[in-house]
Each structure stands twice: as C-alpha cells, then as structure tokens.
Design an enzyme around this catalytic site. Structure first.
Site, short mmCIF file in Angstrom:
data_model
loop_
_atom_site.label_atom_id
_atom_site.label_comp_id
_atom_site.label_asym_id
_atom_site.label_seq_id
_atom_site.Cartn_x
_atom_site.Cartn_y
_atom_site.Cartn_z
N GLU A 6 0.83 -1.21 0.00
CA GLU A 6 0.00 0.00 0.00
C GLU A 6 0.86 1.26 0.00
O GLU A 6 0.50 2.27 -0.61
CB GLU A 6 -0.96 -0.04 1.19
CG GLU A 6 -2.04 -1.09 0.97
CD GLU A 6 -2.88 -1.38 2.21
OE1 GLU A 6 -4.10 -1.14 2.15
OE2 GLU A 6 -2.31 -1.85 3.21
N GLU B 225 -4.23 -10.04 3.91
CA GLU B 225 -5.19 -9.71 4.97
C GLU B 225 -6.40 -10.64 5.00
O GLU B 225 -6.95 -10.93 6.06
CB GLU B 225 -5.67 -8.26 4.82
CG GLU B 225 -4.62 -7.21 5.14
CD GLU B 225 -3.72 -6.88 3.96
OE1 GLU B 225 -2.90 -5.95 4.07
OE2 GLU B 225 -3.84 -7.56 2.91
#
Length: 245
Positions: free
Chosen positions: A117, A137
């Site tokens: 990210e 995740e």
C-alpha cells in the site's frame, strides 16, 4: 551519500538530487505503525533539498512484509484508536501521492500488505522479477486497511484487484508487470539503480521554469477519495473485533 535516521525510515540520497526514503525496521521492514514516519520532519527534509524525484525502497532484502499483525491484534479491545492511526497514516500516503516530484517505489523481495500500500502511493513501481507481492489480509479475517482497496482498483482495474485481494495469493514481479501493478521489472538488486535512471531520464527533459509550472499544477492534494479511505479504516477496525486470537 548522505544519511539521516528516523524511526522506521531512513532519509538518504542517490544519483543527482534524488531523495531516497528507506523503510528500515528489522529484517522484514514490518510496518509497526500506520504513522510510519514523522510527516513534519518528512516535509522539512523535502523543503530543504531541491529534489527532482523521490524513491521509496526497503533496507536489506525486502521492501516490506507488511503490517505487524501482533500489534494489530493488540487493538482488538480499542479499535477506534487504530482507526484514528490508520487515517493519520493515510494522510502521509496522500501527501506522497500528491508530491510535485517523480516518485518511484524500488521493490526487492517481499512487498506485502501495508508495504504494498505504501508502494501504491508512488507514481511508478519498479520491481525485481522475483519480487513477491501479496495482500494477505483476507487470510487473517481482515481487508487491506491502508488505502489498498481504493488505490489498487484504480491502478489495475476492479476485476484484477478483487482477485488479488480476495485470494490472498502471492505473485511475482513478472506477474505484477502483466497486471500493470508494476511498470518495469529488473534484475536482482537492480531496482534502486533503475529507479534512479527512470527519474533522471524523465527529469533532464524539462527546464527549471517548466518544473516550476509542473510543481504548481501537480501540487494539488487529492481529496475526492478521502471519504473512501475513512470508510476503509472503519471497516478494517470493525473486522479486528472478530479476529480469532
């Protein structure tokens, strides 16, 4: 080469007037805090140096293996604190994204979760062919919470982004290039030098006055996505309450 230290990052230089921000936190450069650098200090460093470009890279073998899951688990009983921290961290990434500089992520080794990210906030991503990318995740009962659910679809399209996020699969730099996640693949330990070449190759083409004009045009903070970033933080922290620890 000039080097200054800061928690979780090192400020460095490369080439001719190129800033280098190194993620530096142990062997895996884990992201222990969403606020992974001091934004005021970062702004001062940029202000006092006439950089034409910025490279973000990892110290050592990996770019970053992502967020420290043990620290995330510690927020199970107080997720609202993490939600605030995530939003503060996203302000850092939005600032990087809006910089009037050529920004490049130079990626070696693992680039997972929060590390990926961070890389997505750059204009360009160069990666070793055998670099590894993943949003793990989903396997933890979470979702990307550091802007990935917004920036990734904007970059590679919703279809490809959903597959990468929902599968939790790991892909190589070669596959990331095919998807458009990275702009160029390199040989092992060549990503940083290629990033320098990219910035210098683009920057030498314009005059000082043209740069001033570009700076004024590009130095506009991106605000349209902010409600989406806040929503992502809220859902991420809601899911923490259901984590099996």
């Amino acid at each position: 080469m000039n080097r200054e230290s800061a928690p979780m990052v090192e400020y460095d230089t490369a080439g001719e007037n190129i800033g280098v921000l190194r993620l530096h936190n142990g062997r895996d450069n884990m992201v222990d805090h969403a606020v992974f650098l001091d934004l005021t200090e970062f702004k001062q460093w940029l202000h006092h140096n006439p950089f034409k470009g910025l490279i973000i890279t990892g110290n050592g073998r990996n770019f970053s293996k992502g967020a420290n899951i043990e620290r995330i688990r510690a927020y199970k009983d107080c997720p609202e604190i993490l939600q605030k921290e995530l939003n503060e961290g996203k302000k850092i990434l939005s600032y990087i994204e809006g910089l009037p500089l050529i920004t490049v992520a130079a990626i070696e080794g693992a680039c997972f979760g929060a590390g990926l990210e961070i890389a997505l906030s750059c204009n360009y991503r160069l990666a070793a062919e055998q670099a590894l990318f993943s949003f793990p995740e989903i396997t933890l009962g979470l979702l990307p919470g550091f802007g990935g659910t917004i920036r990734l679809p904007n970059l590679i399209g919703q279809r490809n982004a959903k597959k990468l996020i929902l599968s939790g699969d790991m892909i190589t730099g070669k596959e990331a290039l095919r998807l458009g996640l990275v702009d160029e693949t390199t040989g092992k330990r060549e990503a940083l030098s290629k990033a320098v070449d990219l910035i210098e190759g683009l920057a030498y083409r314009y005059t000082a006055r043209q740069k001033e004009c570009f700076d004024q045009i590009w130095d506009q903070p991106e605000t349209d996505c902010w409600p989406m970033y806040e929503k992502e933080s809220r859902y991420f922290t809601e899911l923490i309450k259901t984590m099996d620890i």
